[in-house]
Design an enzyme around this catalytic site. Sequence first.
Site, PDB file in Angstrom:
ATOM      1  N   HIS A  35       1.495   1.250 -13.228  1.00  0.00           N
ATOM      2  CA  HIS A  35       1.982  -0.235 -13.694  1.00  0.00           C
ATOM      3  C   HIS A  35       3.701   0.196 -13.307  1.00  0.00           C
ATOM      4  O   HIS A  35       4.119   0.875 -13.849  1.00  0.00           O
ATOM      5  CB  HIS A  35       1.777  -0.790 -14.897  1.00  0.00           C
ATOM      6  CG  HIS A  35       1.954  -1.823 -15.189  1.00  0.00           C
ATOM      7  ND1 HIS A  35       2.087  -3.348 -14.923  1.00  0.00           N
ATOM      8  CD2 HIS A  35       3.706  -1.711 -16.053  1.00  0.00           C
ATOM      9  CE1 HIS A  35       3.039  -4.247 -15.122  1.00  0.00           C
ATOM     10  NE2 HIS A  35       3.674  -3.451 -16.181  1.00  0.00           N
ATOM     11  N   ARG A  94      -5.124  -8.269  -9.026  1.00  0.00           N
ATOM     12  CA  ARG A  94      -6.137  -9.304  -9.650  1.00  0.00           C
ATOM     13  C   ARG A  94      -6.854  -8.716 -11.073  1.00  0.00           C
ATOM     14  O   ARG A  94      -6.831  -7.177 -10.880  1.00  0.00           O
ATOM     15  CB  ARG A  94      -6.823  -9.228  -8.623  1.00  0.00           C
ATOM     16  CG  ARG A  94      -7.356  -9.028  -7.515  1.00  0.00           C
ATOM     17  CD  ARG A  94      -8.070 -11.510  -7.137  1.00  0.00           C
ATOM     18  NE  ARG A  94      -9.040 -10.853  -7.680  1.00  0.00           N
ATOM     19  CZ  ARG A  94      -8.995 -12.771  -7.699  1.00  0.00           C
ATOM     20  NH1 ARG A  94      -8.629 -13.446  -7.224  1.00  0.00           N
ATOM     21  NH2 ARG A  94     -10.032 -13.102  -8.109  1.00  0.00           N
ATOM     22  N   GLY A 108       1.075  -1.090  -0.184  1.00  0.00           N
ATOM     23  CA  GLY A 108      -0.017  -0.052   0.006  1.00  0.00           C
ATOM     24  C   GLY A 108       0.616   0.665  -0.202  1.00  0.00           C
ATOM     25  O   GLY A 108       0.424   2.839   0.756  1.00  0.00           O
TER      26      GLY A 108
HETATM   27  C1  GAR Z   1       3.406  -1.014  -7.394  1.00  0.00           C
HETATM   28  O1  GAR Z   1       5.026  -1.591  -7.909  1.00  0.00           O
HETATM   29  C2  GAR Z   1       2.579  -1.535  -8.362  1.00  0.00           C
HETATM   30  O2  GAR Z   1       3.618  -0.603  -9.747  1.00  0.00           O
HETATM   31  C3  GAR Z   1       2.655  -2.690  -8.770  1.00  0.00           C
HETATM   32  O3  GAR Z   1       2.136  -2.830  -7.245  1.00  0.00           O
HETATM   33  C4  GAR Z   1       3.526  -2.598  -6.872  1.00  0.00           C
HETATM   34  C5  GAR Z   1       2.907  -2.597  -5.653  1.00  0.00           C
HETATM   35  O4  GAR Z   1       3.430  -1.686  -4.152  1.00  0.00           O
HETATM   36  N1  GAR Z   1       1.031  -2.813  -9.716  1.00  0.00           N
HETATM   37  C6  GAR Z   1       1.819  -3.951 -10.120  1.00  0.00           C
HETATM   38  O5  GAR Z   1       2.570  -4.955 -10.611  1.00  0.00           O
HETATM   39  C7  GAR Z   1       0.526  -4.062 -10.476  1.00  0.00           C
HETATM   40  N2  GAR Z   1      -0.302  -4.770 -12.019  1.00  0.00           N
HETATM   41  P1  GAR Z   1       2.506  -0.914  -3.228  1.00  0.00           P
HETATM   42  O6  GAR Z   1       1.420  -1.725  -2.664  1.00  0.00           O
HETATM   43  O7  GAR Z   1       3.218  -0.987  -1.931  1.00  0.00           O
HETATM   44  O8  GAR Z   1       1.668   0.389  -3.616  1.00  0.00           O
END
Ligand code: GAR
Length: 203
Positions: free
Chosen positions: A110, A92, A12
């Site tokens: 992303h 998801r 998060g």
């Molecule tokens: C982030 O790096 C986001 O860009 C990626 O997951 C991480 C979540 O971190 N999202 C994806 O890969 C979506 N396919 P966070 O929970 O600390 O924000």
Amino acid sequence: KTPVALLISGRGSNATALIEACKAENFPARVCIVISNNPEAPGLEVARQAGLRTQVVDHRPFGKNREAHEQALHACLTEAGAELICLAGYMRLLTPWLTSTWAGRMLNIHPSLLPSFPGLHTHERALEAGVRLHGCTVHIVTEGMDEGPVLGQAAVPVLPGDTADALAARVLKQEHRLYPAVVKHFLDKTAPACQGGEALLVG
Ligand code: GAR
């Protein structure tokens, strides 16, 4: 301020960056709810500490019925009065039902410079591919995974000797700048089209 729902699955940190940004009086959004499919998501605690409404919509009881899970999700979103959804590490895949229901009102961050490296393990794949520039993208969510129109991107160099973790950390720092900047620009068309230096381009 536009009521925004944040959807998370884990740490998060992007949700935290958006929650912080929303505290500014001139930021055009407020967080109306933080929803996680994962009851253990550490980001839920961050949201609670910030005094925000949180909700777990666990996907597991729904088994293979993705749409039933999303209908439960959608019920929470509408009940909370959300007008925009920000996916922030929501891991998801979404069905066409949800993406079409929220068409033009759902954003995602992303960790790559799309259209390069959609999907998972983006930092490892960027290193394997030998690219010199990597980064992150905020885009409108459409039916195809990581495919919608790009709203903003931030670039970072890939440095000699980089590990996937080092690169991920460099990108994440930019994610935390990019996402609030894009949300501001998206909701408040008077925001400048290019903010915060040449490596971060919004709009
Ligand atoms: C982030 O790096 C986001 O860009 C990626 O997951 C991480 C979540 O971190 N999202 C994806 O890969 C979506 N396919 P966070 O929970 O600390 O924000």
